[in-house]
Write a protein that holds these residues in place. Sequence first.
Motif, PDB file in Angstrom:
ATOM      1  N   VAL A 107     -26.261 -30.710  73.662  1.00 16.10           N
ATOM      2  CA  VAL A 107     -25.978 -30.780  72.225  1.00 16.10           C
ATOM      3  C   VAL A 107     -25.241 -32.066  71.858  1.00 16.10           C
ATOM      4  CG1 VAL A 107     -24.804 -29.671  70.301  1.00 16.10           C
ATOM      5  CG2 VAL A 107     -26.031 -28.285  71.975  1.00 16.10           C
ATOM      6  N   PRO A 108     -24.070 -32.369  72.459  1.00 15.58           N
ATOM      7  CA  PRO A 108     -23.434 -33.650  72.130  1.00 15.58           C
ATOM      8  C   PRO A 108     -24.261 -34.845  72.561  1.00 15.58           C
ATOM      9  CG  PRO A 108     -22.306 -32.582  73.967  1.00 15.58           C
ATOM     10  CD  PRO A 108     -23.240 -31.567  73.383  1.00 15.58           C
ATOM     11  N   ALA A 109     -25.057 -34.701  73.617  1.00 13.02           N
ATOM     12  CA  ALA A 109     -25.893 -35.814  74.069  1.00 13.02           C
ATOM     13  C   ALA A 109     -26.935 -36.174  73.014  1.00 13.02           C
ATOM     14  CB  ALA A 109     -26.568 -35.460  75.394  1.00 13.02           C
ATOM     15  N   MET A 110     -27.590 -35.152  72.455  1.00 12.92           N
ATOM     16  CA  MET A 110     -28.590 -35.409  71.409  1.00 12.92           C
ATOM     17  C   MET A 110     -27.936 -35.941  70.141  1.00 12.92           C
ATOM     18  SD  MET A 110     -31.411 -32.338  71.757  1.00 12.92           S
ATOM     19  CE  MET A 110     -30.238 -30.981  71.813  1.00 12.92           C
ATOM     20  N   ALA A 111     -26.802 -35.351  69.775  1.00 14.72           N
ATOM     21  CA  ALA A 111     -26.096 -35.809  68.572  1.00 14.72           C
ATOM     22  C   ALA A 111     -25.632 -37.250  68.732  1.00 14.72           C
ATOM     23  CB  ALA A 111     -24.897 -34.903  68.307  1.00 14.72           C
ATOM     24  N   ALA A 112     -25.114 -37.578  69.907  1.00 15.86           N
ATOM     25  CA  ALA A 112     -24.619 -38.934  70.162  1.00 15.86           C
ATOM     26  C   ALA A 112     -25.748 -39.953  70.123  1.00 15.86           C
ATOM     27  CB  ALA A 112     -23.918 -38.980  71.515  1.00 15.86           C
ATOM     28  N   THR A 113     -26.897 -39.580  70.656  1.00 16.19           N
ATOM     29  CA  THR A 113     -28.038 -40.516  70.671  1.00 16.19           C
ATOM     30  C   THR A 113     -28.532 -40.796  69.259  1.00 16.19           C
ATOM     31  OG1 THR A 113     -28.689 -39.676  72.852  1.00 16.19           O
ATOM     32  CG2 THR A 113     -30.334 -40.933  71.612  1.00 16.19           C
ATOM     33  N   ILE A 114     -28.639 -39.745  68.456  1.00 12.81           N
ATOM     34  CA  ILE A 114     -29.045 -39.937  67.060  1.00 12.81           C
ATOM     35  C   ILE A 114     -28.031 -40.824  66.338  1.00 12.81           C
ATOM     36  CG2 ILE A 114     -29.377 -38.780  64.834  1.00 12.81           C
ATOM     37  CD1 ILE A 114     -30.382 -36.336  66.423  1.00 12.81           C
ATOM     38  N   THR A 125     -29.818 -26.355  54.948  1.00  9.49           N
ATOM     39  CA  THR A 125     -28.801 -26.731  55.932  1.00  9.49           C
ATOM     40  C   THR A 125     -27.538 -25.898  55.751  1.00  9.49           C
ATOM     41  OG1 THR A 125     -29.655 -29.005  56.012  1.00  9.49           O
ATOM     42  CG2 THR A 125     -27.415 -28.636  56.831  1.00  9.49           C
ATOM     43  N   ILE A 126     -27.129 -25.693  54.497  1.00  5.75           N
ATOM     44  CA  ILE A 126     -25.940 -24.880  54.222  1.00  5.75           C
ATOM     45  C   ILE A 126     -26.127 -23.453  54.753  1.00  5.75           C
ATOM     46  CG2 ILE A 126     -24.561 -23.816  52.387  1.00  5.75           C
ATOM     47  CD1 ILE A 126     -25.095 -26.337  50.707  1.00  5.75           C
ATOM     48  N   ILE A 127     -27.288 -22.863  54.470  1.00  9.79           N
ATOM     49  CA  ILE A 127     -27.561 -21.494  54.913  1.00  9.79           C
ATOM     50  C   ILE A 127     -27.587 -21.420  56.438  1.00  9.79           C
ATOM     51  CG2 ILE A 127     -29.269 -19.640  54.902  1.00  9.79           C
ATOM     52  CD1 ILE A 127     -30.073 -20.603  52.081  1.00  9.79           C
ATOM     53  N   MET A 128     -28.239 -22.413  57.074  1.00 14.69           N
ATOM     54  CA  MET A 128     -28.316 -22.440  58.535  1.00 14.69           C
ATOM     55  C   MET A 128     -26.928 -22.553  59.156  1.00 14.69           C
ATOM     56  SD  MET A 128     -29.399 -25.525  61.011  1.00 14.69           S
ATOM     57  CE  MET A 128     -27.772 -26.179  60.587  1.00 14.69           C
ATOM     58  N   TYR A 129     -26.099 -23.453  58.610  1.00 14.95           N
ATOM     59  CA  TYR A 129     -24.768 -23.684  59.172  1.00 14.95           C
ATOM     60  C   TYR A 129     -23.892 -22.440  59.016  1.00 14.95           C
ATOM     61  CZ  TYR A 129     -20.530 -26.292  60.393  1.00 14.95           C
ATOM     62  OH  TYR A 129     -19.389 -26.733  61.009  1.00 14.95           O
ATOM     63  N   ALA A 148     -25.700 -26.627  65.701  1.00 14.88           N
ATOM     64  CA  ALA A 148     -26.022 -27.099  64.348  1.00 14.88           C
ATOM     65  C   ALA A 148     -26.791 -28.413  64.342  1.00 14.88           C
ATOM     66  CB  ALA A 148     -24.730 -27.239  63.533  1.00 14.88           C
ATOM     67  N   ILE A 149     -26.462 -29.347  65.226  1.00 15.39           N
ATOM     68  CA  ILE A 149     -27.117 -30.661  65.186  1.00 15.39           C
ATOM     69  C   ILE A 149     -28.590 -30.584  65.566  1.00 15.39           C
ATOM     70  CG2 ILE A 149     -27.146 -32.982  66.187  1.00 15.39           C
ATOM     71  CD1 ILE A 149     -24.121 -32.866  66.266  1.00 15.39           C
ATOM     72  N   PRO A 150     -28.950 -30.038  66.749  1.00 15.92           N
ATOM     73  CA  PRO A 150     -30.389 -29.981  67.060  1.00 15.92           C
ATOM     74  C   PRO A 150     -31.180 -29.111  66.101  1.00 15.92           C
ATOM     75  CG  PRO A 150     -29.099 -28.787  68.695  1.00 15.92           C
ATOM     76  CD  PRO A 150     -28.131 -29.562  67.870  1.00 15.92           C
ATOM     77  N   VAL A 204     -28.642 -34.968  57.776  1.00 16.06           N
ATOM     78  CA  VAL A 204     -28.295 -33.610  58.192  1.00 16.06           C
ATOM     79  C   VAL A 204     -27.523 -33.626  59.512  1.00 16.06           C
ATOM     80  CG1 VAL A 204     -29.244 -31.420  59.017  1.00 16.06           C
ATOM     81  CG2 VAL A 204     -30.138 -32.460  56.932  1.00 16.06           C
ATOM     82  N   ALA A 205     -27.943 -34.466  60.447  1.00 17.87           N
ATOM     83  CA  ALA A 205     -27.246 -34.550  61.731  1.00 17.87           C
ATOM     84  C   ALA A 205     -25.798 -34.980  61.542  1.00 17.87           C
ATOM     85  CB  ALA A 205     -27.973 -35.514  62.666  1.00 17.87           C
ATOM     86  N   LEU A 206     -25.562 -35.955  60.680  1.00 17.29           N
ATOM     87  CA  LEU A 206     -24.199 -36.430  60.445  1.00 17.29           C
ATOM     88  C   LEU A 206     -23.366 -35.391  59.684  1.00 17.29           C
ATOM     89  CD1 LEU A 206     -24.794 -40.190  59.523  1.00 17.29           C
ATOM     90  CD2 LEU A 206     -23.870 -39.263  61.651  1.00 17.29           C
ATOM     91  N   ILE A 207     -23.983 -34.696  58.737  1.00 20.94           N
ATOM     92  CA  ILE A 207     -23.246 -33.701  57.957  1.00 20.94           C
ATOM     93  C   ILE A 207     -22.776 -32.548  58.834  1.00 20.94           C
ATOM     94  CG2 ILE A 207     -23.491 -31.907  56.191  1.00 20.94           C
ATOM     95  CD1 ILE A 207     -25.206 -33.885  54.593  1.00 20.94           C
TER      96      ILE A 207
END
Length: 491
Positions: A55-62, A207-211, A223-225, A387-390
Amino acid sequence: MANNDPNSYRALHRPRSEFASRQEYLEHELSIMSPRRWRINLPLRDYRFEAEDWVPAMAATIGKIVMVAAIVAAFAAPLGLPDAFVIENARYEMLIAAILFVVLFSGILIPTANLAGTHGPLIPLVPIIVASGGHPMALGIMIGVLGFTLGVFRGGSLLARLTSDGVCGGLLLFLGFVGITSQIKNLYTWADGFDMGYLAFTVILATIIMYAYLEHLGKRWLAIPLGSVLAAVIAFTLGAPFEFTTEPGLPNLNPAYWWGEDTGWKLGLPELHHFIAVAPFAVLAVAMWSPDFLGHRAFQHLNYPKNAKNVVMNIDDTMCVASARQVVGTVLGGANIASSWGTYIVPAAIAKRPIPAGAILTGLLCIIAAVWGYPMDLAIWPPVLSVALIVGVYLPLLEAGMQMTREGKTAQSAAIVIFSSSLVNPVFGWSLTVLLDNIGIIGDKERGRKMSNIDRWIIPTFVFIVLCTIMAGVGMFPGIPAIFESFNALH
């Protein structure tokens, strides 16, 4: 030997089946780890890879693709360099970061140092730096030298110690709110560009509903992926334009090409006047590290168990690694301005994972993205990016800030830091509120009385005056002309 040590990670590790929940297992892992600073750390012996590390790996790469491209583009635009140059240099920077620093330092040698990322708050100042006669190499070298000096003499820890929970929480609230509003605005601007403003509304609402649902399930670290996939699927389904343009390959790996007079940056090597021109910006960049690092470490304190102190991010180690990455990357030809990697450490803390395992996966993904090319196009596609940053950075910043400012005393300091940050910027807000908080005008007055005079008002006053002088010099105070530019005009 470490293998026979009853207190070693290997001896204390227990399988997942012995725990009642996944969370208990992850918290136990954090509590038994004892990272070796400046010694080799190995999987299985010192830590393990878990599914949550992706999860942090994918978020960090994006985040890395987006932020590095933004820094390079900010330098390239006023220099008249094309978009193709921006992509090639960004790919080069990602390879430098992944191979030389992410895996080697945060993954193996100094697992208490957060990954060296990108200094996002400095992006708006890059055109001013170029207009002032600044040179990317001169700026990078000065930032690296100043940051390393601060880290070696433990200046980062000192500034962190002088910052109360109220000040830190206020900074998180300010950065979180500003970040969310800016990303929503960017998404609407993108959608309105092809007359589909409703697309931005749909993506944000979903995104709000998902989060909220992930919060309900206790799976916020997904949340990020999930958010990125959800945003991409909705945008594709509703007909948003997208195409892959970056083809597989390697960027030019020759530093001489990047710093040639007729190739790469087309600037040649910097001279003395270039270093003088970037000096105030370099000091400002390093000064901005402390509030940034504090905010990142706060997530670990809020999400890790209290006995997991050995795996908490070390601010001085992070400063040293970021500084080394800054100098090496700059000399090799990159334009990245280094800082603590927020899009990595925030989701890693939420997922209850330590730094090293995810760092190695991040390095792997960055190499794949840089060489393959196509993932870079998808990561910087507005719906995926925003969305990834939010959900990965800005919403968690808000939540952490609210947790740190629950008490009335901390709320006073938080309100002042938000107010003053809105007036100028977070550096001004942080330095002013630390001064007011420590001398007892606001916040917890008992805290200030327990401090020495040096910590209470001498150091905060000195830091505030130095930063204000620099910010006034480069024109960061609203309505006040840049002092340095006015001085140069007179001469």
